[in-house]
Scaffold this active site. Structure first.
Site, short mmCIF file in Angstrom:
data_model
loop_
_atom_site.label_atom_id
_atom_site.label_comp_id
_atom_site.label_asym_id
_atom_site.label_seq_id
_atom_site.Cartn_x
_atom_site.Cartn_y
_atom_site.Cartn_z
N THR A 274 0.83 -1.20 0.00
CA THR A 274 0.00 0.00 0.00
C THR A 274 0.87 1.25 0.00
O THR A 274 0.60 2.20 -0.74
CB THR A 274 -0.88 0.00 1.25
OG1 THR A 274 -0.10 -0.45 2.35
CG2 THR A 274 -2.08 -0.90 1.08
N PHE A 401 -7.43 5.33 4.39
CA PHE A 401 -6.97 4.44 5.46
C PHE A 401 -8.13 3.77 6.19
O PHE A 401 -7.99 3.29 7.31
CB PHE A 401 -6.10 5.23 6.45
CG PHE A 401 -4.80 5.68 5.84
CD1 PHE A 401 -3.73 4.80 5.72
CD2 PHE A 401 -4.64 6.97 5.35
CE1 PHE A 401 -2.53 5.20 5.13
CE2 PHE A 401 -3.45 7.38 4.76
CZ PHE A 401 -2.39 6.49 4.66
N CYS A 408 -6.79 1.87 9.51
CA CYS A 408 -5.38 1.46 9.42
C CYS A 408 -4.58 1.86 10.64
O CYS A 408 -4.50 3.04 10.99
CB CYS A 408 -4.77 2.11 8.18
SG CYS A 408 -3.07 1.62 7.92
C1 HEM Z 1 -5.96 -1.54 7.88
C2 HEM Z 1 -4.93 1.23 4.03
C3 HEM Z 1 -0.22 1.24 5.33
C4 HEM Z 1 -1.19 -2.04 8.74
C5 HEM Z 1 -6.08 -0.76 6.75
C6 HEM Z 1 -7.34 -0.39 6.12
C7 HEM Z 1 -7.05 0.37 5.04
C8 HEM Z 1 -5.61 0.51 4.98
C9 HEM Z 1 -8.03 0.97 4.04
C10 HEM Z 1 -8.75 -0.80 6.58
C11 HEM Z 1 -9.19 -2.05 5.88
C12 HEM Z 1 -10.60 -2.50 6.19
O1 HEM Z 1 -11.43 -1.72 6.67
O2 HEM Z 1 -10.89 -3.66 5.91
C13 HEM Z 1 -3.55 1.48 4.05
C14 HEM Z 1 -2.86 2.35 3.12
C15 HEM Z 1 -1.54 2.36 3.50
C16 HEM Z 1 -1.41 1.50 4.65
C17 HEM Z 1 -3.50 3.08 1.95
C18 HEM Z 1 -0.37 3.11 2.90
C19 HEM Z 1 -0.44 4.18 2.17
C20 HEM Z 1 -0.08 0.39 6.39
C21 HEM Z 1 1.16 0.15 7.10
C22 HEM Z 1 0.88 -0.79 8.06
C23 HEM Z 1 -0.52 -1.12 7.95
C24 HEM Z 1 2.48 0.82 6.80
C25 HEM Z 1 1.80 -1.39 9.08
C26 HEM Z 1 2.92 -0.87 9.46
C27 HEM Z 1 -2.55 -2.18 8.78
C28 HEM Z 1 -3.24 -3.05 9.74
C29 HEM Z 1 -4.61 -2.89 9.50
C30 HEM Z 1 -4.75 -1.94 8.40
C31 HEM Z 1 -2.57 -3.94 10.77
C32 HEM Z 1 -5.75 -3.56 10.26
C33 HEM Z 1 -6.14 -2.68 11.42
C34 HEM Z 1 -7.23 -3.28 12.29
O3 HEM Z 1 -8.23 -3.79 11.77
O4 HEM Z 1 -7.08 -3.22 13.51
N1 HEM Z 1 -5.05 -0.17 6.04
N2 HEM Z 1 -2.64 0.97 4.94
N3 HEM Z 1 -1.07 -0.38 6.93
N4 HEM Z 1 -3.49 -1.53 8.01
FE1 HEM Z 1 -3.07 -0.21 6.56
#
Ligand code: HEM
Length: 460
Positions: A274, A401, A408
Site C-alpha cells: 500500500t 486508510f 489502518c
Molecule cells: C488496515 C490502508 C499502510 C497495517 C487498513 C485499512 C485500510 C488501509 C483501508 C482498513 C481495511 C478495512 O477496513 O478492511 C492502508 C494504506 C496504507 C497502509 C492506503 C499506505 C499508504 C499500512 C502500514 C501498516 C498497515 C504501513 C503497518 C505498518 C494495517 C493493519 C490494519 C490496516 C494492521 C488492520 C487494522 C485493524 O483492523 O485493527 N489499512 N494501509 N497499513 N493496516 Fe493499513
C-alpha cells in the site's frame, strides 16, 4: 438482504454473474466504469456472490457511523485469513485477539512513536539512494513500483522485526518475498473456487505450491521469533519485542505464539505494498507535473537544507504530504473496504439492510464524487488538501486508510515513511518518465502503476 431494487449491469449469466462486464485482472477499474453508468449504489454478481457497491461521499460518511456499521471481512479479505489468521487486519470484529493486539500495538503507531523508526527509515532510504546513484551514473532507468516495494518491505521488516530482506543486494527476489507474492495471489484467486470449472484448473498443482509458500512464510517468521528469544543481550526495541515482552511479563493484552506469528505476517503484508503504491503514484503525478515537482522540491530544500532530515522535519513537508494525500485520493492503494450493518437499518433512507448485510465502499469512485470534489475531480491538484479546503468539505468523505476502530493502524508509519522518501528523492534527482507513458493501473491486492519507469539523473 436488501429488498430495495438496486441497479445492476444488464448482462447476467447464471453461474458467473455479470461476467461479460467483469475483468478478472481489473475488477476495481471495471466497477468504476459500471458506477459511471449506474450511479452511486449498484450491485453485481460474480462467481455466485452478490456484491453491492457504494460510490458516493455522502453514503461513505453515513457508513462511517460506528453505531450502525462496522468492518466486514469481504470475501477477498477473508481469503487472506489463510495467511494472516486472526492478525489485526483479518480478524473478525468479535475475535478477542483483535482487541488485545489493538490495545497492545496502538502505542507503537502514534505519530510520536514514529520517532523510533525514523533512523531505520533513513537507513533504508539511503540504500535506495545508493542503488539509484549507481543507476544514474550508468545512465539506466529504474522500475519505480519495484523499487518502492523493495524499500517499503525492508522498512517494515527492519522496523517491526529487525529482519532484513537485503533487497538491493540481491539479483533475484528474496525467497520470502517470492512465497508471499505467490501466496497472496493464490489466496485472491481462490475466490474463484466457488466456480467448479475454474477451480479445476487452479488445482491441484497451484494448491500444492500455495501450501509450500505458506509453510515457507511461517518458517521464516518462526525462525525470526525463535532466534530473538534465544539471542543473548538486550533485544532491539521493535514491534516483535513489544509482543514478546507482553507475553513474558504476563500483560493483560499478551498474545499467544500463533497470534504473534499472525501479527508479524500481517504487518509484512499490510505494511508494504500500500505504501509503495502511494509513493509510486505520487512520483508518477509529479513527473507529469513539472510545476508541482519544482514546488515540492523547493519546499524540501527550504525545510531540510542539505543534510539528513531530523524526525521533526518530516511532518513539516506540508506540500509533499498534500501530494501524497492527492495521490491516495485518485488511486487509494487499498481500493475498497466493506461495512456491515450492526443492526437492522436503512442506508440513505432507502436501502434496507438487516444486521449483517454488507456493502463495499469503492474508494476511487468515492474519492472522485463530483458533489464533493467538483467537476475536476479526476485532475491531480494537491492544493485540494490545503487546510482551509479540507475544512470546507464534509467529514468522512476521504478514507484511504479506512474508517472507525478498524481503520489502518499503520497510517502514521506509512505517511512518515512516504514523506521522508519522497523528500529525499525529489531533492536529489531529476526524474523523467517516457513522455509516451500512459498510466496503467495494475490490480493485485492493491493498486499500483504498471510499467512505470523513470530515468534518474543526479542534480548537478
Ligand atoms: C488496515 C490502508 C499502510 C497495517 C487498513 C485499512 C485500510 C488501509 C483501508 C482498513 C481495511 C478495512 O477496513 O478492511 C492502508 C494504506 C496504507 C497502509 C492506503 C499506505 C499508504 C499500512 C502500514 C501498516 C498497515 C504501513 C503497518 C505498518 C494495517 C493493519 C490494519 C490496516 C494492521 C488492520 C487494522 C485493524 O483492523 O485493527 N489499512 N494501509 N497499513 N493496516 Fe493499513
Amino acid at each position: 438482504v436488501f429488498d430495495t431494487e438496486i441497479p445492476r449491469p444488464p448482462k447476467r449469466l447464471p453461474l458467473v454473474g455479470d461476467v461479460l462486464g467483469m475483468s478478472l485482472e481489473t475488477p476495481v477499474q471495471n466497477s468504476m466504469a459500471i458506477h459511471k453508468a449506474l450511479g452511486p449504489v449498484f450491485e453485481r454478481t460474480a462467481f455466485g456472490r452478490r456484491f453491492v457497491f457504494v460510490c458516493s461521499g455522502e453514503l461513505t460518511a453515513e457508513l462511517s457511523d460506528e453505531k450502525r456499521f462496522a468492518k466486514h471481512l469481504a470475501p477477498g479479505v477473508e481469503a487472506l485469513r489463510a495467511i494472516g489468521g486472526d492478525g489485526l487486519f483479518t480478524a473478525f470484529n468479535e475475535e478477542p485477539n483483535w482487541r488485545r493486539a489493538h490495545e497492545l500495538l496502538m502505542p507503537a503507531f502514534t505519530q510520536q512513536a514514529m520517532r523510533r523508526y525514523h533512523a531505520t527509515m533513513l537507513d533504508v532510504t539511503a540504500q535506495l539512494v545508493a542503488h539509484w546513484d549507481r543507476t544514474a551514473r550508468s545512465g539506466g532507468d529504474v522500475d519505480i513500483a519495484a523499487d518502492m516495494t523493495k524499500l517499503t518491505l525492508e522498512t517494515i521488516g527492519r522496523s517491526g522485526f529487525s529482519y532484513s530482506f537485503e533487497p538491493f543486494e540481491r539479483a533475484a527476489r528474496h525467497p520470502f518475498v517470492e512465497a508471499m507474492v505467490g501466496g497472496l495471489s493464490f489466496s485472491q484467486r481462490s475466490m474463484l473456487r466457488t466456480v467448479p470449472v475454474v477451480g479445476r484448473f487452479l488445482f491441484p498443482a497451484a494448491k500444492r505450491q500455495y501450501d509450500l509458500d505458506r509453510a515457507h512464510m511461517r518458517d521464516v517468521v518462526d525462525a525470526v521469533i525463535h532466534s530473538r528469544r534465544d539471542a543473548p543481550g538486550p533485544a532491539p526495541d521493535d514491534l516483535l519485542e513489544l509482543m514478546l515482552r507482553a507475553a513474558r511479563e504476563d500483560d493483560p493484552n499478551k498474545l499467544d505464539e500463533i497470534n504473534i506469528r499472525n501479527q508479524v505476517l500481517t504487518f509484512l503484508v499490510a505494511g508494504h505494498e500500500t505504501t509503495s503504491g502511494a509513493l509510486s503514484f505520487a512520483l508518477y503525478y509529479l513527473m507529469r507535473d513539472p510545476q508541482a515537482y519544482a514546488r515540492a522540491r523547493a519546499e524540501v530544500e527550504e525545510i531540510w537544507g542539505d543534510g539528513e532530515p531530523a524526525f521533526e522535519q518530516i511532518a513539516k513537508l506540508r506540500y509533499a504530504r498534500r501530494v501524497l494525500d492527492e495521490a491516495l485520493r485518485l488511486w487509494p492503494t487499498a481500493p475498497a473496504y466493506a461495512r456491515e450493518a450492526r443492526v437492522d437499518t436503512t442506508l440513505a433512507g432507502r436501502y434496507r439492510m438487516r444486521a449483517g448485510d454488507w456493502v463495499l465502499v469503492l474508494l476511487p469512485a468515492v474519492h472522485r464524487d463530483p458533489a464533493v470534489w467538483g467537476d475536476d475531480a479526476d485532475e491531480f491538484d494537491p492544493d485540494r488538501f490545503l487546510p482551509e479546503r479540507v475544512r470546507a468539505r464534509p467529514a468522512h468523505v476521504y478514507k484511504p486508510f479506512g474508517t472507525g476502530e478498524r481503520a489502518c493502524i499503520g497510517r502514521q508509519f506509512a505517511l512518515h515513511e512516504a514523506t521522508l522518501v519522497l523528500g529525499t528523492l525529489l531533492r536529489r534527482y531529476d526524474l523523467a518518465m517516457d513522455p509516451a507513458y500512459r498510466l496503467k493501473v495494475a490490480e493485485r491486492l492493491t493498486l499500483m502503476p504498471e510499467g512505470l519507469h523513470a530515468r534518474v539523473s543526479l542534480r548537478s
